[in-house]
Design a protein around this motif. Structure first.
Motif, mmCIF file in Angstrom:
data_model
loop_
_atom_site.group_PDB
_atom_site.id
_atom_site.type_symbol
_atom_site.label_atom_id
_atom_site.label_comp_id
_atom_site.label_asym_id
_atom_site.label_seq_id
_atom_site.Cartn_x
_atom_site.Cartn_y
_atom_site.Cartn_z
ATOM 1 N N ASN A 20 0.861 -1.188 0.000
ATOM 2 C CA ASN A 20 0.000 0.000 0.000
ATOM 3 C C ASN A 20 0.889 1.226 0.000
ATOM 4 O O ASN A 20 1.857 1.298 0.737
ATOM 5 N N SER A 22 -0.325 5.016 -0.385
ATOM 6 C CA SER A 22 -1.423 5.900 -0.766
ATOM 7 C C SER A 22 -1.025 7.371 -0.793
ATOM 8 O O SER A 22 -1.846 8.217 -1.088
ATOM 9 N N LEU A 23 0.228 7.649 -0.463
ATOM 10 C CA LEU A 23 0.636 9.050 -0.405
ATOM 11 C C LEU A 23 1.565 9.356 -1.565
ATOM 12 O O LEU A 23 2.602 8.725 -1.711
ATOM 13 N N GLY A 118 4.526 -17.595 11.284
ATOM 14 C CA GLY A 118 4.371 -16.205 11.701
ATOM 15 C C GLY A 118 3.742 -15.375 10.611
ATOM 16 O O GLY A 118 3.942 -14.169 10.540
ATOM 17 N N GLY A 137 -0.750 -7.316 3.499
ATOM 18 C CA GLY A 137 -1.607 -7.713 4.604
ATOM 19 C C GLY A 137 -2.062 -9.153 4.414
ATOM 20 O O GLY A 137 -1.804 -9.778 3.384
ATOM 21 N N ILE B 103 -7.756 0.219 7.903
ATOM 22 C CA ILE B 103 -7.418 0.844 6.632
ATOM 23 C C ILE B 103 -6.765 -0.156 5.686
ATOM 24 O O ILE B 103 -6.290 0.202 4.617
ATOM 25 N N GLY B 104 -6.708 -1.433 6.095
ATOM 26 C CA GLY B 104 -6.154 -2.466 5.233
ATOM 27 C C GLY B 104 -4.639 -2.438 5.148
ATOM 28 O O GLY B 104 -4.070 -2.804 4.125
ATOM 29 N N ALA B 105 -3.975 -1.998 6.213
ATOM 30 C CA ALA B 105 -2.517 -1.989 6.221
ATOM 31 C C ALA B 105 -2.027 -3.212 6.993
ATOM 32 O O ALA B 105 -2.696 -3.686 7.903
ATOM 33 N N PRO B 106 -0.865 -3.750 6.607
ATOM 34 C CA PRO B 106 -0.359 -4.928 7.312
ATOM 35 C C PRO B 106 0.126 -4.603 8.719
ATOM 36 O O PRO B 106 0.134 -5.466 9.578
ATOM 37 N N ALA B 109 3.215 2.070 9.964
ATOM 38 C CA ALA B 109 4.216 2.438 8.962
ATOM 39 C C ALA B 109 5.631 2.312 9.506
ATOM 40 O O ALA B 109 6.558 1.979 8.770
ATOM 41 N N ILE B 182 -1.712 6.415 8.345
ATOM 42 C CA ILE B 182 -3.011 6.728 7.742
ATOM 43 C C ILE B 182 -2.834 7.344 6.353
ATOM 44 O O ILE B 182 -3.590 7.049 5.434
ATOM 45 N N PHE B 183 -1.814 8.159 6.194
ATOM 46 C CA PHE B 183 -1.659 8.796 4.884
ATOM 47 C C PHE B 183 -1.050 7.853 3.856
ATOM 48 O O PHE B 183 -1.421 7.885 2.693
ATOM 49 N N ASN B 184 -0.115 7.022 4.284
ATOM 50 C CA ASN B 184 0.648 6.272 3.276
ATOM 51 C C ASN B 184 0.248 4.810 3.144
ATOM 52 O O ASN B 184 0.526 4.197 2.133
ATOM 53 N N LEU B 185 -0.376 4.220 4.144
ATOM 54 C CA LEU B 185 -0.597 2.775 4.092
ATOM 55 C C LEU B 185 -2.045 2.374 3.873
ATOM 56 O O LEU B 185 -2.424 1.245 4.153
ATOM 57 N N ARG B 186 -2.867 3.300 3.411
ATOM 58 C CA ARG B 186 -4.249 2.898 3.142
ATOM 59 C C ARG B 186 -4.304 1.961 1.938
ATOM 60 O O ARG B 186 -3.551 2.126 0.977
ATOM 61 N N ALA B 187 -5.200 0.989 2.007
ATOM 62 C CA ALA B 187 -5.347 0.048 0.899
ATOM 63 C C ALA B 187 -5.932 0.789 -0.300
ATOM 64 O O ALA B 187 -6.609 1.807 -0.131
ATOM 65 N N PRO B 188 -5.665 0.274 -1.513
ATOM 66 C CA PRO B 188 -6.264 0.912 -2.680
ATOM 67 C C PRO B 188 -7.778 0.936 -2.513
ATOM 68 O O PRO B 188 -8.375 -0.046 -2.079
ATOM 69 N N HIS B 520 0.036 -12.409 12.411
ATOM 70 C CA HIS B 520 0.832 -11.792 11.356
ATOM 71 C C HIS B 520 2.072 -11.113 11.902
ATOM 72 O O HIS B 520 2.142 -9.908 12.060
#
Lengths: 157, 535, 376
Positions: A20, A22-23, A118, A137, B103-106, B109, B182-188, B520
């Motif tokens: 991801n 998004s920025l 893991g 994810g 937000i669908g991030a693993p 950040a 929140i700004f960079n790791l949001r899922a598409p 995870h």
């Protein structure tokens, strides 16, 4: 994010895996600019009232934000290209201008994605294993594993 | 990590590290979330014990238990520990657990920064508590640290200021991490306006923290230089201004109350729709209202200082600006009510706490409207009315939000339903105890009892006694909370389904993950690039 | 004792629901004081309360209606609406109108309360840790006012004195502020050491006392009486023990009080023949209790770890010059008493004499006012 590209003759297929991200660079600059402006307003305002010791803290914080943004954006600029050819699966890892690659024989390749690992998605054979999509994810790893099974015919360990 | 490319048996061991090292070295957002929540719980008990000492001394007129100087140390530490040690870390814990899946991030950040921002906290808190044992005791100037009084403190002052710096640093690192995540790791596809309310409220909270923390850090540093390096920032005799500190402190301090309560707004905005079986009413106006609250919170600080002798026009400005906050806050409350309206409501423990939140926070809001009025505040200021008011908003708002979120997500985290009967018991004990504790304090304030006094005139006795009884009920009810959490973590109780609450799946991504959420293990820096290098 | 009180409070709670009798001198609301500022604040407070009650009835009404009637058992199929622009506009505008309705009277009240012009007399109030200094500049009157002896004894930890038996426990002083009724009195409020706040609930307002700054407030009392208050800004260990007592009297009584005060204090200049160990010790005890006892305690025992004991102290029983230096120039948290022109040479001389000869300290030293004047 997983992109799929098929070649014209359909005997090779390419999966592009990206974290991801998004920025955009422009948005990041805007973010730093807006926050910097607000912090400067506050800091300079109070400095005018005599409390100038706020400014160094604001500056340090803004610097930390910039470093954090750069670090994260560099990390999320990485991508993995998995090329499935007739008898090899080639995995290229692009990050910061460098490319590292490895090849796995297609017919021996297995996928290992057991919870005991893991949550890592591993591909390999004969005791040599490589992690792919480390930045994905849970759900997307599942999709990547599924795509590999479909396109390359690899099976679970 | 050459092991990745090594034999197969090895990497099967690569779950989390075992024992204590797992927790010290972890970069996993869920582990860190758990650490934050456990730390917050511990601090809640420490700060609560201090509150009980305060209430025990105030049980009757005359001094029975503690010296007034120690009493002042208790009020100071109670506030600092509850604000910086309990409530803020609790919300940071929720943020760590819930923002990435929402937000669908693993993961977050900056996982390693995440580890640091937690591990600063235990050291800071320990440092703060051990100042009690220094000569002259801990800082006894109130959590507001007003000079010149705070400059009379002994060895504890530099330690306390260092602690404030550490706590500030921790929350800055956490905020930066949250903002970048929140700004960079949001899922598409997860656009800003699609983000869930909890993510939105935390984003605005993080912005507030980033903007006001340097002011607090600068202000306390100037205290330090005034004390040890003969500067005169706040010393009138040297050309400084003691009131300047108050402006700086409240420029931080007022947004701070929204830092505490905004994430709670977010949690409530998730709980109410799920148990009303209806989508959140007016999501966009909720986002907008939150942003407006955030902005307004930064321009109203001097309503804490109506009595310092500001010019009348300044008092009027701060009064009008403060009153405006009632509008977006009202919008939020009306939206929650509209969400419940014609829903299909059930009252499991999280919903009970959300209702408790609504009742208590709205009540605190009413006293807030009264206190925003400069002429009346000349009376309310620094008496028990304000003590009652801010406990209704910060405990009724902040802590009740934490209770609601805790019961709401606990099954998602542990995979086990908590004991519903005990959960409801905890709610009712807390709710009744809390009201018995703080409702009488309104009357004490109106009758003229100043705050921060260890002893009082005899006509204040009865209400103080009710308040103390309520405090002990509220305090000991929290042991039940620990027991409930302990049982759920131990794996007692029935298994939770993936969506946990009936129909929750339609209310957010996190409810389609399995319960407990998959661990995870995130491998910071360990990916194919390293493995290939080792070839 | 605790059990007794517990019982009492529940009895009070129970009787309180029955009727007002058990609440003795209990108070549930802001007092309506004897002056305009208090009435302005009280009226506005009640106005704000009733508006809040009105909104509360609507908000909680809707909430509980929904809780009762829209529960799953009664209303199994939820509606699906999640937007209504008109509704959202309405509930944004109505609060704004209500707020304007509150802001207008608030502004008027505030402007009136803060208007200290056209006053008939001025009183200067200075906050000290932990006492008040009152000055009447027009009359040349100046005195300290601190917690009365009975309360001070009873408030000590383990004193064994039931506060109920002390008249006006913690709300009584040695020297009350005496003011005339029906005069607009302008208070100038400041502090000598840390922040304090001067608050008499019957007057409504409170005002911070800030070192280096002068705040103003006013009151015009219409009824003779005794009005009690307390310091309202945390000012250290004994913040809870610096009460305020205002005695409002008719103008004639006030004038005679002024005359009497002047007469009593005219002979303050003690001639050196009269300055004996006995007279200095007497004066010293009173001055010590006003200026020193809140830290070093009335019996000179201090507070371990915070305020040093004077009993057998090396400074107090040792070299006199060093002792004077500490008292006049201060040390650590102790203020420089010599720098405070509000404390006379006589008082300081008497205090030093007292501490060097009381609490079992027997140096026999007699410090004279001239000695202090020389150093100052």
């Amino acid at each position: 994010m997983i992109l799929k590209q098929m070649s014209v003759d359909a005997d090779s297929c390419r999966l592009i895996v990206r974290p991801n991200s998004s920025l955009s660079c422009h948005q990041a600059k805007m973010l730093v600019g807006v926050l910097g402006l607000m912090m400067a307003t506050v800091g300079i305002g109070f400095a005018a009232m005599g409390a100038w010791l706020i400014l160094p803290f604001s500056g340090g914080e803004l610097l930390l934000l910039v470093v954090a943004l750069r670090y994260s954006m560099r990390k999320t600029a990485a991508r993995e290209v998995i090329t499935i050819a007739a008898d090899t699966i080639r995995i290229e890892h692009h990050s910061g201008g460098t490319i590292r690659s490895v090849e796995v024989p297609r017919y021996w390749a297995r996928i290992d994605w057991s919870p005991k690992g893991g949550g890592r998605l591993l591909i390999g054979s004969h005791g040599k294993w490589f992690e792919i999509g480390a930045f994905l994810g849970e759900e997307e790893k599942q999709r990547l594993a599924k795509a590999l099974k479909q396109e390359a015919g690899v099976t679970d360990l | 990590m050459a092991t990745v490319a090594d034999t197969h048996g090895v990497e099967h061991e690569h779950g989390p590290a075992k024992g204590i090292m797992r927790w010290i070295t972890t970069t996993n957002h869920k582990d860190i979330g758990t650490l934050y929540l456990c730390f917050a719980m511990a601090m809640f008990l420490v700060g609560g014990a201090m509150a009980l000492i305060i209430r025990a001394e105030l049980y009757q007129p005359g001094l029975q238990l503690v010296d007034p100087h120690f009493f002042n140390q208790m009020t100071t530490l109670h506030a600092l520990i509850m604000v910086f040690g309990a409530v803020m870390p609790a919300f940071a814990g929720f943020a760590n657990w819930m923002i990435p899946p929402m937000i669908g991030a693993p993961d977050m950040a900056l996982p390693r920064l995440n580890n640091w921002s937690f591990w600063v906290l235990p050291f800071a808190a320990t440092l703060l508590v051990i100042t009690l044992f220094l000569e002259g005791g801990a800082v006894a100037s109130g959590w507001t640290l007003y000079p010149p009084l705070v400059l009379q403190m002994g060895d504890s002052l530099p330690f306390t200021i260092f602690t404030v710096h550490l706590l500030g640093l921790s929350s800055i690192m956490a905020s930066i991490n949250i903002i970048v995540t929140i700004f960079n790791l949001r899922a598409p596809g997860m656009t800003m306006m699609k983000m869930p309310m909890f993510v939105w409220t935390w984003l605005i909270t993080a912005f507030l923290l980033i903007l006001v923390m340097p002011v607090l850090a600068g202000a306390v540093t100037m205290l330090l230089t005034d004390k040890f390096f003969d500067t005169s920032f706040f010393n009138a005799a040297g050309g400084g201004d003691p009131v300047l500190f108050q402006h700086l402190f409240w420029f931080f301090g007022h947004p701070e109350v929204y830092i505490i309560v905004l994430p709670a707004f977010g949690i409530i905005s998730h709980v109410i729709p799920v148990f009303s079986r209806k989508p959140l009413f007016g999501k966009n106006s909720m986002v907008f209202a939150t942003a407006v609250i955030g902005i307004l919170s930064m321009i109203v600080w001097a309503h804490h200082q109506y009595t310092v002798g500001m010019p009348v026009p300044a008092e009027l400005y701060f009064m009008y600006a403060t009153m405006l906050i009632a509008v977006p806050t009202g919008v939020k409350v009306f939206n929650w009510l509209a969400t419940m309206w014609k829903g299909s409501l059930t009252f499991e423990t999280p919903m009970l706490h959300a209702m408790g939140f609504l009742v208590l926070f709205v009540f605190g809001g009413f006293t807030g409207i009264m206190m925003s009025q400069a002429p009346a505040d000349l009376y309310y200021h620094d008496n028990y009315f304000i003590v009652a008011h801010f406990h209704y908003t910060l405990v009724g708002g902040g802590v009740w939000g934490i209770f609601a979120g805790f019961f709401f997500w606990l099954p998602k985290w542990t995979g086990r339903m908590y004991d519903e009967r005990l959960g409801k018991l905890h709610f009712w004990l807390s709710f009744l105890g809390f009201n018995l504790l703080f409702m009488p304090q309104h009357f004490l304030g109106l009758a003229g009892m100043p705050r921060r006094i260890p002893d009082y005139a005899v006509q204040f006795t009865e209400f103080n006694q009710m308040s103390t009884v309520g405090a002990f009920i509220f305090g000991f009810a929290q042991l039940l909370l620990i027991y409930i959490a302990y049982k759920a973590i131990k794996g007692e109780g029935e298994k939770a389904t993936d969506e946990v609450w009936e129909g929750a799946k339609s209310h957010g991504l996190e409810w389609s993950l399995s319960s407990p959420m998959p661990y995870h293990h995130s491998f910071e820096g360990v990916d194919i690039s390293k493995a290939i290098k080792d070839e | 004792m605790i059990l007794h009180n517990l019982k009492r409070s529940f009895v009070a709670l129970f009787l309180g629901m029955m009727g007002k009798a058990a609440w003795a001198d209990y108070q549930l609301n802001i007092p309506v004081g004897p002056d305009e500022t208090s009435r302005l604040i009280y009226d506005f407070h009640m106005y704000a309360i009733w508006i809040c009650v009105g909104i509360a009835v609507v908000v909680f009404g809707v909430m509980f209606y929904s809780i009762i009637n829209h529960r799953k058992s009664k209303h199994p199929v939820p509606a699906t609406f999640h937007e209504n622009t008109l509704l959202e506009v309405v509930w944004t505008i109505i609060p704004v109108l209500i707020l304007i309705g509150i802001a207008v009277p608030a502004t008027k009240a505030l402007i009136k309360i803060e208007d200290t012009s056209d006053s008939d007399m001025t009183i200067k109030v200075t906050g000290y840790q932990w006492k008040w200094l009152y000055e009447y500049p027009e009359e040349g009157i100046k005195f300290f006012s601190s917690l009365d002896a009975a309360s001070n004894e009873a408030r000590q930890i383990g004193s064994g004195i039931d506060p109920e038996t002390v008249p006006n426990y913690l709300l009584n002083v040695d020297h009350p502020l005496v003011v005339p009724i029906n005069k607009k009195i302008r208070f100038q409020i400041t502090a000598a050491d840390v922040l304090h706040a001067w608050w008499v609930p019957a007057f409504g307002w409170k005002k911070d006392a800030i070192p280096g700054f002068m705040n103003a407030a006013w009151v015009k009392i219409e009824k003779p009486g005794i009005y009690r208050g307390q310091c309202a800004e945390l000012c250290g260990r004994d913040h809870g023990y610096m009460p305020i007592v205002v005695k409002a009297v008719t103008e004639e009584e006030y004038n005679s009080w002024v005359a009497q005060w002047k007469q009593e204090h005219a002979g303050m200049q003690v001639s050196s023949e009269e300055w004996t160990l006995d007279s200095a010790m007497n004066l010293g005890k009173a001055a010590y209790n006003t200026h020193c006892a809140s830290c070093h305690q009335a019996d000179g025992s201090g507070i371990t770890g915070t305020f040093p004991a004077l009993v057998g102290s090396a400074v107090v029983t040792g070299d006199l010059d060093q002792n004077l230096e500490v008292v006049l120039e201060g040390k650590g948290a102790m203020p420089a008493f010599g720098a405070d022109q509000n404390i006379s040479d006589e008082d300081l001389a008497a205090i030093v004499t007292y501490i060097r000869n009381a609490f079992g300290n027997e140096t026999g030293d007699l410090v004279k006012p001239e000695d202090i004047a020389d150093i100052r």
